[in-house]
Every structure is written in C-alpha cells, then in structure tokens.
Write a protein that holds these residues in place. Structure first.
Motif, PDB file in Angstrom:
ATOM      1  N   GLU A 183      -4.630  -4.650   9.488  1.00 60.21           N
ATOM      2  CA  GLU A 183      -4.495  -4.553   8.041  1.00 60.21           C
ATOM      3  C   GLU A 183      -5.022  -3.249   7.489  1.00 60.21           C
ATOM      4  OE1 GLU A 183      -6.232  -7.974   6.289  1.00 60.21           O
ATOM      5  OE2 GLU A 183      -4.931  -9.307   7.420  1.00 60.21           O
TER       6      GLU A 183
ATOM      7  N   HIS B  78       5.990   2.454   2.091  1.00 60.35           N
ATOM      8  CA  HIS B  78       6.238   2.358   0.659  1.00 60.35           C
ATOM      9  C   HIS B  78       4.938   2.560  -0.111  1.00 60.35           C
ATOM     10  CE1 HIS B  78      10.354   1.133   1.265  1.00 60.35           C
ATOM     11  NE2 HIS B  78       9.895   0.501   2.313  1.00 60.35           N
TER      12      HIS B  78
ATOM     13  N   ASP C 114      -8.382  -7.078   0.678  1.00 59.56           N
ATOM     14  CA  ASP C 114      -7.428  -7.105  -0.424  1.00 59.56           C
ATOM     15  C   ASP C 114      -7.745  -6.320  -1.680  1.00 59.56           C
ATOM     16  OD1 ASP C 114      -6.163 -10.257   0.413  1.00 59.56           O
ATOM     17  OD2 ASP C 114      -5.186  -8.319   0.478  1.00 59.56           O
TER      18      ASP C 114
ATOM     19  N   TYR D  47      -2.891  -1.256   4.885  1.00 63.52           N
ATOM     20  CA  TYR D  47      -1.595  -1.050   5.495  1.00 63.52           C
ATOM     21  C   TYR D  47      -0.450  -1.596   4.646  1.00 63.52           C
ATOM     22  CZ  TYR D  47       2.043  -1.451   9.069  1.00 63.52           C
ATOM     23  OH  TYR D  47       3.210  -1.371   9.769  1.00 63.52           O
ATOM     24  N   ARG D  48      -0.763  -2.532   3.736  1.00 65.01           N
ATOM     25  CA  ARG D  48       0.351  -3.124   2.984  1.00 65.01           C
ATOM     26  C   ARG D  48       0.892  -2.190   1.921  1.00 65.01           C
ATOM     27  NH1 ARG D  48      -2.135  -9.166   2.530  1.00 65.01           N
ATOM     28  NH2 ARG D  48      -3.473  -8.715   4.282  1.00 65.01           N
ATOM     29  N   ASN D  49      -0.021  -1.620   1.133  1.00 64.59           N
ATOM     30  CA  ASN D  49       0.491  -0.789   0.043  1.00 64.59           C
ATOM     31  C   ASN D  49       0.046   0.673   0.155  1.00 64.59           C
ATOM     32  OD1 ASN D  49      -2.108  -1.297  -0.491  1.00 64.59           O
ATOM     33  ND2 ASN D  49      -1.747  -2.503  -2.328  1.00 64.59           N
ATOM     34  N   TRP D  50      -0.642   0.981   1.227  1.00 64.83           N
ATOM     35  CA  TRP D  50      -1.055   2.346   1.503  1.00 64.83           C
ATOM     36  C   TRP D  50      -1.907   2.955   0.397  1.00 64.83           C
ATOM     37  CZ3 TRP D  50      -0.694   3.848   6.335  1.00 64.83           C
ATOM     38  CH2 TRP D  50       0.219   3.180   7.134  1.00 64.83           C
ATOM     39  N   GLU D  51      -2.734   2.113  -0.208  1.00 59.67           N
ATOM     40  CA  GLU D  51      -3.748   2.640  -1.111  1.00 59.67           C
ATOM     41  C   GLU D  51      -4.992   2.879  -0.270  1.00 59.67           C
ATOM     42  OE1 GLU D  51      -3.502   3.300  -4.282  1.00 59.67           O
ATOM     43  OE2 GLU D  51      -1.398   2.695  -4.325  1.00 59.67           O
TER      44      GLU D  51
ATOM     45  N   ASP E  41      -8.246   3.956  -6.620  1.00 58.90           N
ATOM     46  CA  ASP E  41      -8.536   5.028  -5.675  1.00 58.90           C
ATOM     47  C   ASP E  41      -9.998   5.472  -5.751  1.00 58.90           C
ATOM     48  OD1 ASP E  41      -6.707   6.789  -3.915  1.00 58.90           O
ATOM     49  OD2 ASP E  41      -8.127   8.167  -4.800  1.00 58.90           O
TER      50      ASP E  41
ATOM     51  N   TRP F 163       3.207  -9.911   6.464  1.00 62.06           N
ATOM     52  CA  TRP F 163       2.024  -9.881   5.628  1.00 62.06           C
ATOM     53  C   TRP F 163       1.700 -11.134   4.857  1.00 62.06           C
ATOM     54  CZ3 TRP F 163      -1.048  -6.939   7.453  1.00 62.06           C
ATOM     55  CH2 TRP F 163      -0.711  -5.681   7.910  1.00 62.06           C
TER      56      TRP F 163
ATOM     57  N   SER G 150       4.466  11.042   4.247  1.00 64.59           N
ATOM     58  CA  SER G 150       3.156  11.673   4.343  1.00 64.59           C
ATOM     59  C   SER G 150       2.164  11.032   3.388  1.00 64.59           C
ATOM     60  CB  SER G 150       3.276  13.155   4.070  1.00 64.59           C
ATOM     61  OG  SER G 150       4.124  13.377   2.988  1.00 64.59           O
ATOM     62  N   LEU G 151       0.941  10.913   3.883  1.00 65.79           N
ATOM     63  CA  LEU G 151      -0.159  10.454   3.051  1.00 65.79           C
ATOM     64  C   LEU G 151      -0.990  11.687   2.764  1.00 65.79           C
ATOM     65  CD1 LEU G 151      -1.259   7.397   5.198  1.00 65.79           C
ATOM     66  CD2 LEU G 151      -0.059   7.293   3.040  1.00 65.79           C
ATOM     67  N   LYS G 152      -1.084  12.014   1.489  1.00 65.23           N
ATOM     68  CA  LYS G 152      -1.783  13.260   1.173  1.00 65.23           C
ATOM     69  C   LYS G 152      -2.815  12.983   0.100  1.00 65.23           C
ATOM     70  CE  LYS G 152      -0.472  18.052   0.795  1.00 65.23           C
ATOM     71  NZ  LYS G 152       0.620  18.963   0.604  1.00 65.23           N
ATOM     72  N   ARG G 153      -4.040  13.290   0.394  1.00 67.05           N
ATOM     73  CA  ARG G 153      -5.097  13.181  -0.597  1.00 67.05           C
ATOM     74  C   ARG G 153      -6.004  14.402  -0.449  1.00 67.05           C
ATOM     75  NH1 ARG G 153      -2.329   9.205  -1.307  1.00 67.05           N
ATOM     76  NH2 ARG G 153      -3.003   7.108  -1.843  1.00 67.05           N
TER      77      ARG G 153
END
Lengths: 496, 566
Positions: free
Chosen positions: A295, B185, A356, A311-315, A362, B316, A276-279
């Motif tokens: 991306e 991740h 990038d 999409y890479r690090n889900w920030e 955040d 990636w 889950s992505l929760k903010r």
C-alpha cells in the motif's frame, strides 16, 4: 535508549551461526558448519564467487592497443572520434586542428557547451560526479566500488537468488538445480539494484548506471547465457544513474529513482511508458522500497527529505531529517512502521505511518515525530569494535527481524523487532566474517517457511546464510479454518 | 480524498461523458484566455515603470475592443473542441482497406474540423498580433496620407496561421487521435504540472519544420499572394519591409498554436482517462453498472473506464469486492458475481476469437470439455457380457449392390471448374494490375492491429478478475467464485495460447518493427498481463489445483508455462 552494549559477545574466534527458537548458536570461525544445528538450509546454493570466476570487464578500448596509429585525413579521424567517443571529444579534436577557422568554431562551441554545463551544474550539482562515484557514495552497498558482490535479491516464491557482481553481470543460483544462468550484456554496466518481478517466475529487473533491463529467463531452456533480445531495455536520458528499483506487488508497475534526477519514474515496462512523480526537495533520489502489503512506498532523496507515498492515489507524506540524508530504510510491522537511519547519526529511527486518510494533504503534521529506537554508536566489546553510522538495513518479510551493516565496522548486527505493546528493537546476535572480510550487502530470503533466513554478501564474494528458525511455528493461513462449504474436497482441509 | 471510500451514485453513460467532455472543453477555452493574458502582460513589459506596466496591461485587457476581438477566437476554439470531443468518445471504425481509409479521411466531419483548425490558426495569430500592439498589429497601415498600404509582415504571419493549422491537422490530429491512459493516476493538477514541460518542448520542436516549410513556400509564391491580396482590396505597397526577426515571430506563433492545440488534446486525455467508480448494483434501468459497461463496445471509453475500475477495485477495495461475494436477499443467488463473470468471460472469449480469426487458425469446433469426464474402468466381472445394444446397428450397414450407378460423362464439370479457375486467376491479375487490390484489398494485419488497440481492456479485465478470484480464497464465505474457477482458468489459458500465436505474425516481430512499435509493445503487454493473471490464480490455488476439474491439456499448460516447474 538501548545501545550496542546489550549484545551478547561471542567468545574469541567464534561467530553466530544460526538462531533456533530464540537461542543463538556460536561456533569457531574455522570449523563453522551450520548442518550441526539445522538441515533447513542444506539445499541452499553454496555461493562463493572468487576472483577467477569473474569475467573481465571490457571498456571497449582493448582492441585499440593492438593496432598501430596511422595517419588518416582529418575528416576521417574526426568522424571516428565522433562515433567512438561522442560529440564533445570530437570538438576537442577539432580544436587542435591547425586550420584557424575550424579550431575557432570548435572552441566557440566548446565554450558554449561549457556554459551550458555550468548552468546545469547550478541546477543539479550531482552531475559533476560520474555514475560510479555517485553510486559508491549514495548507494546501499558498502564499498560498492571494490566489493565483489554488489547486490543480492531473493526470488519471492522459490529458493532462487540473484547475485550482482562487480563484473557487471548477474548470476542466478537456485536450490533445485546446478544450472546457473549468467545475465550479462553490453548495455548493463555498474549494477546498483536487482529485483525479481512479482507474479512471475521468470522475469528479473536489473538497474544499472544508464537504465533498467528486464530479463526473461526461460527455466525450461538450458542456455547459460540468456539473450537480452528477449528482455526489455528501459532508459530515459535524464534518468541516470538508476539507484534503486521496486516492483509493485502485482508486478505491473516498476518504480525507479536515480541520483541525478529528482523525478521518480513509474514505468509500464512492456509499453515503455512512464508517469513521473515530481516534488521539490533534493537533487536526486537514492532509495525506493515498497511496503510488504503493497500500500505504501518510501523514497529517500539525497537531501533532507524523504517521502512516504500512498499507492492508491499517489499522494505523499513529506518527512525531513535534521541533517544529512536518509542512508537506509526498511519496512516493518506489516507496512505500518518505517525504520530508517541517516548519514549523520548512529541511531535507528522508527516512524509509524498511519493508514489511509493521513494522505489527504501534502503537508507534514507537526505532531508526528520519528522515534529514536536504538543507539548504534561505536562501542568496544572485548576488543571488537561494533557500530557506528549505518550503511544498510533490512527486515525479513514477516517484519520480525532486522539486520544492519555499519559503515566503518565489519560486524553485522541482527535485531528482533517486538511490536507489543510498543515497537521495540531488541539485540539478538553479532555476526562476524573471516579476517579481512567486510560485509557488503544483505538480504532476507522471501519464502523461508521455517522462520527467516538472512544472507550476507561478504566483500570477497562469499555468501553466508544465517537462518533464524522456529520449530514450533504455528503459522496458519486461516485463524478460523473454513467449515465444509467448498465444492472441491481439498478446499475444505487446511494445507498447513 | 480517498475515492475508494466514497460511495458512487448512479449515472448513465451520457452523464458521465458529458461531464468529462464539458470539463475538457471549458478548461481548453479558459486556458486560451489565460495564455492570451500572459502574452499581453509580457509583451507590454516595462521594467522601469512597473505600475504603468500593470495599468497598461489592465487597460488592454478590459477594453471593449479586446473582448470583441477575442469573441470569434473563443467561439472557434469552443466549436473545435466540441467537435473534437466527439472523436474521442465514439467508436472508432477500423478501416480494413485502403479505400475505406481514404474515404474516412475525407468525411464531412473531418473537412469541417480541418476548416476549423485552419481558421483557428489564422485567427489566433491575428488576435495575438492585434491585441498586443507593435509593429505588426494591423494588416493595413496608413501611409502616404489617406491611402492604405499592406503591412507585409502581418500578412505573412496571418497567412502562416492558415498553413500551420492545416499542417497540424494533417500531421498530428488525423494520425494520433487515440487516448493514452497514464501509468498512475495522480491528481489532475500534478499530472498537468508534470506534463507541461514536455508539451512546451514538443510544441517548440515540432513547430520548427512547418515554419521552415512555410518560409520556403512564401519565398516561392509569396509575391503572387501579396499582389493578389493588394489588388482585391486596393492596397498599396508599404515602404517599411519586415526584417529577419519576422522568422522568429513565425516560429514563435507556430509554436504557440501547437502549444494551444496540444494542450487541448492533453485536456481531453486528462479528463477522459480519469478513473470512474461504477456502481456494482443496478439502481434503475438507465443507470450504468460495472458489469454491463465491461462489454459496452458502443462507447469504447466507457468500456475502458469500466475495465480500469474493475482492475482498481479488485486490488484495493475490500468493501467493493465484497459486493461480488454476497448473495441476493430473496433467493440467495450470486447475481452480482454471475453477471460480472459472464461479461468478463464474454469479453475474453470474443477477444480470443478475434485473435484466432486474424491469425488464420481454424476455429476449434470441439470446445475443450471443461469438466473432465470421470474415467470409469469397467470391473473385470462384466468382461464376458456382450453388449446387446450395439448389435442392432449392423442392420444399417448392408450395402445395396443391385443398382450400380452408371458412370457419368463428367467432362462438362471438369471444363467448368477449369474455366472458373482460369477466370478467377485472370480477375486476380486484373485486380493487381488496376490497383483494385491495392485499394480494396484487406490491409495486412488490420485485424491484429484492431485487437491490439483494445489491449488495455484485456490487461485490466484479466488482472482484475484474477485479483478478485485470488482474494476470494479468504473473502468469499459462500464459495461463490469456486464454481466458475474452471471456466475462468480455461478461458485465460485459451487466450494466452492465442496470444502466443501472435509471435508467429511477421509484422509483429521485433526484427521487423523495432522496440518502439506500439503493436509490438502492446502484444508483449497483453501477453504478460494474462500470464501474470494466470500465475496469480495458480499461486493462490496452488495446493488445490489438482482438485479443480480442468482439462488435462490446460493443466499441463499451467504446469509448464505458468508455474514453470517440472
């Protein structure tokens, strides 16, 4: 800022039919025949879903009317109510019982339920409304409740289109066969979104009020009603109604958002696992869209906030609008620009999303601002009212065209997107339906080689194609074709 | 931080595992401390005198006795996590018979762990009771002058700790030791935040039943335990009896224990499943490389991480992909790529073989020839020529007729075979009767389960290699990948065909096991991943497919099952 006065106004009773090499062709509504101009879409399925083609939706109560009520014992009746209508209704029934103890216990339990509900309401006001009302208010489809066509989704690789209709079913039309599978099952109610799975020819995900169903349609079989037993049913108790879904570009993950849950779920569909992505921000989410390069991901909440995820690090990068919420959003320009519209201003905004390293934190950086690109305030063009607040907007897969449906007016506006030197939105054509027709939803074909092909679902069940064609298309995959280096012959010559 | 941009240093698998495990152990111990502080803070609650509240908490936490009390607990937790750590990284042996399973459950390792769990349960409750003060802070009370009495409430709670520890070990730890990789991740803190709620909820609900069981057990046997304890230490009966609230205490402390243990498991999962960037070129002889680690069956977690890294880099990191498409400087050989493709194909083939073996399909002796032999049609003008080379063979076809072998009396053979058949059937019968078959016989589908438990390897490796192959069309300047295309496609097709045979295994059909069965789901996941990988390759090389020398059957399979176009 440009506004809708820049549009060329069609003659009376005429509508734009197609655009060939930048020139829009008009024709009378009654005799509109697109084959006069182009044969690129002559194989496209001709779709008009009339009322008599719709299946009757069942609410499960039909059988009841056939039987006369009989007197059965209290316990039996209670069990029946419990199984048919759930525990709360059973308590209501028990409350009406004449024995004091039972009715009192039921009353106390009902009160407890009421207070729990109140606390939940304070935590999330969205749950007051029922699923269909929320979908109607927050969804992308115009007049979702009354429209025959509720969603259109094109297959990523072939000329195949899935159309979700108000009878809770999905019909799949393709150009090369008359075989039209119908996806329908008991669990699938109130469809909000449909998405074909990338890197697969056969799988399609259907988001509905209570969850997601991934259907697997075997193209080698001729069964017109594929069974749900080959599919995957995904649901979570809190995660409803599912408003929007998007597949990852490799087809291994599915992201879903729902109106009553501010957590965004990322599914591994086969294993039925979620992350889950929760903010913070908002009580639920209304829209999720993957950028064409895969991306980035945009999610819009039902509050002021919308987010762009990496999409890479889900920030995520957090954006806020001044008022209202984001009604619709779409990617353009190879996934570096995001176009969006809010529920309070008739303006198309553009945001340049950098690549990038911007995702390092955040926090929102103050230097970045959304640019107003186009004013879509309601105007009167020779008796036709155009514009207003935006309901839904879409860009074509190459990011060159933008199509917009407005909330209050019934024309569809098509724009061209210019990237050099700055990003600009230039008016191209206004599309009108027949009288009494209202546009519900639109979608671009994903594999239209000749340019772009917009499809508009009208409220009466008709789907119109609006092709935008370039005949001098010099779209080569390679800018510098490789020299003779390959082991195999065909690698050495370009296919295009 | 974008981890795709950082250049990974070289490391050995020991460095890697030690780093990950030490983080997990340290965070477990620190969290225990933190929970204890929170508990002390909350149990001293005094809203009217907040300053006093703060001070009293501080006094308790800084007092020497507190730390003396804490020491044994933290040592136990440390030892426990240290021993558990081993479980997570070593190769799990699959027990194919019930007897093996039975033996492995009663290993020394497990007994020590069980003991630690049990002690940790009791020590945890004792510690929390004695530090926070209150009614049950001591097992003994000073009553009737100088005589010690037994505080039954405290006794009850500490005893429950032993039980919960035992129950948790038996019910949860033994059954669910495997690591689950998260779908995406995220940063560790975010994962922690999103999981915390569900861990708390799980702990509360799952600790309910053991509490009930213990209360019931105590109701039956409690008196004798109390009497025994009192007689050993010479204690007297205490007049103040615990009230009903003790059951809530029981549930609370059990939930706390569950929470602590679940958190420990969560930390192991969190740190061990964190993606690692493996170096692609060998630095020195000890250091790990991605290519090697893919077939490192000795350390499953390293193997899993390597496959995951392959999947991520293929998707990636153009810079890291480029390493595979380069040639070595003296010599001009694609060593990096060869090494990778060799190992990935080895992984895929071993998996396919294991699958074939388990589904009882006779292994194909004739491997499908990858390179299709050119069909040479003999030109018409050679039609009348005799093939002289063949005539010589006729000489060997002469049959010897002079010595007719005498007919042997074969009754003894017959008898022996009959007897042996009878004997073997009797033995079978005895085995069934005595339960030998039950204990020592192969468990049904144990191998399939073993295969499916390793499913993630194939999911990541096949998608990873497919991504690299499809990117090679635009990124591979030397055409390195092309020479291995037929092998890659054929092995993936073979794997896909073997996976399809799993549909016939009755223990893996949905009707038998339902949607929630791990093996059923994993079967779907592996099949779908291999199918997507093949589709990815077919789509990228769609226009060139007819030119790649593939076996006819493979090509036909691709057309009908993957591309789905007639």
């Amino acid at each position: 800022m440009r506004n809708l006065h820049d549009f060329e106004i069609p003659n009376e009773c005429e509508t734009a039919l197609c655009e060939i090499n930048g020139r829009v062709h008009y024709m009378n509504l009654e005799y509109a025949n697109i084959s006069t101009f182009t044969n690129k879409i002559e194989n496209h399925p001709n779709i008009h879903i009339t009322r008599d083609q719709l299946h009757a939706t069942t609410s499960g109560d039909e059988g009841k009317a056939l039987f006369l009520p009989v007197n059965v014992s209290f316990l039996k009746q209670l069990t029946q109510v419990y199984y048919e209508q759930g525990p709360v209704e059973a308590l209501h029934y028990a409350k009406s019982h004449n024995r004091f103890l039972i009715s009192q216990v039921a009353n106390i339990l009902l009160n407890a339920v009421k207070y729990i509900q109140k606390v939940r309401l304070i935590l999330n006001p969205n749950i007051t409304c029922s699923g269909p009302i929320l979908i109607n208010n927050l969804g992308q489809t115009k007049n979702w409740h009354s429209s025959t066509i509720r969603y259109i989704s094109w297959h990523p690789y072939c000329t195949k289109v899935a159309v979700a209709t108000c009878d809770d079913s999905v019909r799949i039309y393709s150009s090369d066969s008359t075989y039209c599978p119908l996806l329908r099952c008991k669990e699938q109610r109130h469809i909000t979104c449909v998405a074909w799975r990338p890197l697969s020819n056969t799988e399609i995900a259907v988001a509905h009020e209570n969850g997601i169903i991934i259907w697997n349609i075997d193209p080698n079989s001729l069964v017109s009603r594929p069974s749900v037993s080959n599919g995957i049913i995904l649901q979570r108790l809190e995660h409803r109604p599912v408003m929007s879904i998007a597949w990852s570009p490799k087809g291994d993950k599915l992201v879903s958002v729902s109106a009553c849950d501010n957590t965004i779920l990322v599914w591994d569909p086969e294993l039925n696992r979620t992350s889950s992505l929760k903010r913070a921000g908002g009580f639920g989410n209304t829209l999720v869209k993957w950028s064409p390069t895969g991306e980035k991901l945009v999610t819009c909440s039902d509050g002021l906030v919308f987010r762009v995820w990496d999409y890479r690090n889900w920030e995520c990068e957090r954006w806020t609008v001044l008022s209202g919420r984001v009604q619709s959003a779409c990617w353009s320009n190879c996934g570096t620009t995001l176009l969006f519209a809010t529920t309070t201003e008739p303006i198309i905004y553009g945001v340049i999303v950098k690549n990038d390293l911007i995702f390092a934190s955040d926090t929102e950086s103050s230097s970045k601002q959304a640019l107003p690109m186009f004013d879509t305030s309601k105007v009167d063009l020779d008796g036709i009212t155009v514009g207003g607040l935006i309901q839904v907007m879409e860009t074509d897969p190459n990011g060159k065209h933008l199509a917009v449906i407005f909330q209050e007016t019934n024309t569809v506006a098509v724009f061209n997107i210019v990237r050099q030197p700055d990003l600009k939105v230039i008016p191209s054509a206004l599309l009108m339906g027949l009288s009494e027709e209202k546009p519900s939803i639109l979608s671009f074909q994903q594999n239209f080689d000749a340019g772009a092909c917009l499809s508009i679902g009208w409220s009466n069940g008709r789907i119109q194609y609006y092709p935008i064609i370039y005949t001098d298309l010099s779209n080569s995959l390679y800018e510098n074709p490789p020299v003779d280096v390959s082991l195999y012959k065909s690698f050495n010559k370009s296919l295009f | 931080m974008n981890y795709n941009l950082t250049v990974p240093g070289s490391f050995t698998y020991k460095d890697l595992l030690l780093r990950k495990l030490s983080y997990a152990v340290i965070s477990s111990v620190l969290t225990q401390l933190f929970i204890l502080f929170i508990y002390v803070f909350l149990s001293n609650i005094d809203l009217l005198h907040p300053i006093q509240w703060g001070f009293s908490t501080l006094r308790i936490l800084t007092s020497f006795s507190t730390w003396i009390f804490m020491l044994p607990f933290l040592t136990i937790i440390f030892a426990q996590s240290l021993i558990c750590a081993k479980d997570y990284v070593i190769k799990t042996s699959y027990c194919s018979t019930r007897f093996q399973k039975f033996l492995s459950t009663f290993s020394v390792h497990n007994l020590i762990l069980c003991l630690l769990h049990v002690i940790a349960g009791a020590v945890l409750i004792w510690l929390f009771l004695s530090i926070s003060g209150g009614k049950y802070n001591n097992l003994t009370e000073n009553c009737k002058g100088l005589v010690y009495c037994l505080n039954e409430g405290a006794f009850f709670l500490v005893l429950s700790g032993f039980w919960t520890g035992f129950y948790f070990f038996m019910k949860v730890y033994i059954a669910e030791k495997n690591l689950t990789f998260p779908v995406i991740h995220q940063r560790k803190f975010l994962q922690f935040k999103s999981q915390l709620g569900s861990i708390v909820q799980d702990s509360i609900t799952h600790s309910f039943w053991p509490s009930i069981y213990f209360a019931f057990l105590y109701y039956l046997q409690g008196d004798s335990w109390v009497e025994g304890f009192k007689s050993i230490f010479g204690l007297l009966e205490y007049e103040v009896k615990p009230n009903v609230w003790i059951y809530f205490y029981l549930w609370f402390f059990n939930a706390l224990y569950y929470f602590n243990m679940n958190l420990m498991r969560f930390y192991f999962n969190l740190f061990l499943t964190e993606p690692v960037q493996f170096p692609l070129v060998k630095d020195h002889s000890d250091s790990l490389t991605l290519q090697e680690s893919i077939i490192n069956y000795e350390w499953p977690i390293v193997q899993n991480l390597a496959c995951l890294d392959l999947h991520l880099l293929a998707q990636w990191s153009a810079i890291r992909r480029q390493v595979f498409f380069t040639l070595s400087n003296p010599g001009g050989h694609p060593h990096n790529w060869n090494f990778l493709v060799e190992n990935v194909m080895k992984l895929v083939k071993e998996y396919t073989n294991l699958l074939n073996k388990t589904i009882d399909v006779p292994e194909q002796n004739t491997k499908p020839s990858i390179i299709q032999a050119p069909i040479i049609q003999s030109p018409d003008r050679f039609r009348n020529l005799r093939n002289m080379a063949l005539y010589d063979q006729d000489d060997f076809n002469i049959i010897e007729v002079s010595q007719v072998p005498a007919v042997k009396f074969s009754i003894s053979d017959n008898l022996i075979s009959k007897l042996s058949a009878r004997l073997s059937s009797t033995i079978e019968f005895v085995k069934v009767i005595l339960g030998i078959k039950f204990l020592f016989g192969e468990l049904p589908q144990a191998n399939v389960r073993k295969c499916l438990a390793n499913g993630h390897l194939i999911i990541w490796a096949s998608q990873g290699i497919a991504d690299i192959v499809s990117f090679s069309l635009t990124e591979d300047k030397f055409g390195i990948v092309q020479k291995d295309l037929p092998v890659i496609i054929s092995s993936l097709v073979n794997l896909k065909q073997s996976l399809e045979k799993l549909n016939k295994v009755p223990a893996l059909t949905r009707k038998m096991v339902g949607y929630d069965d791990f093996n059923y789901q994993m079967k779907g996941a592996v099949t779908a991943a291999v199918k997507r990988s093949l589709f990815n390759i077919c789509r990228t090389f769609g226009g060139y497919l007819h030119d790649i020398p593939l076996n006819k059957e493979v090509l036909q399979y691709l057309r009908t099952h993957i591309i789905c176009k007639s």
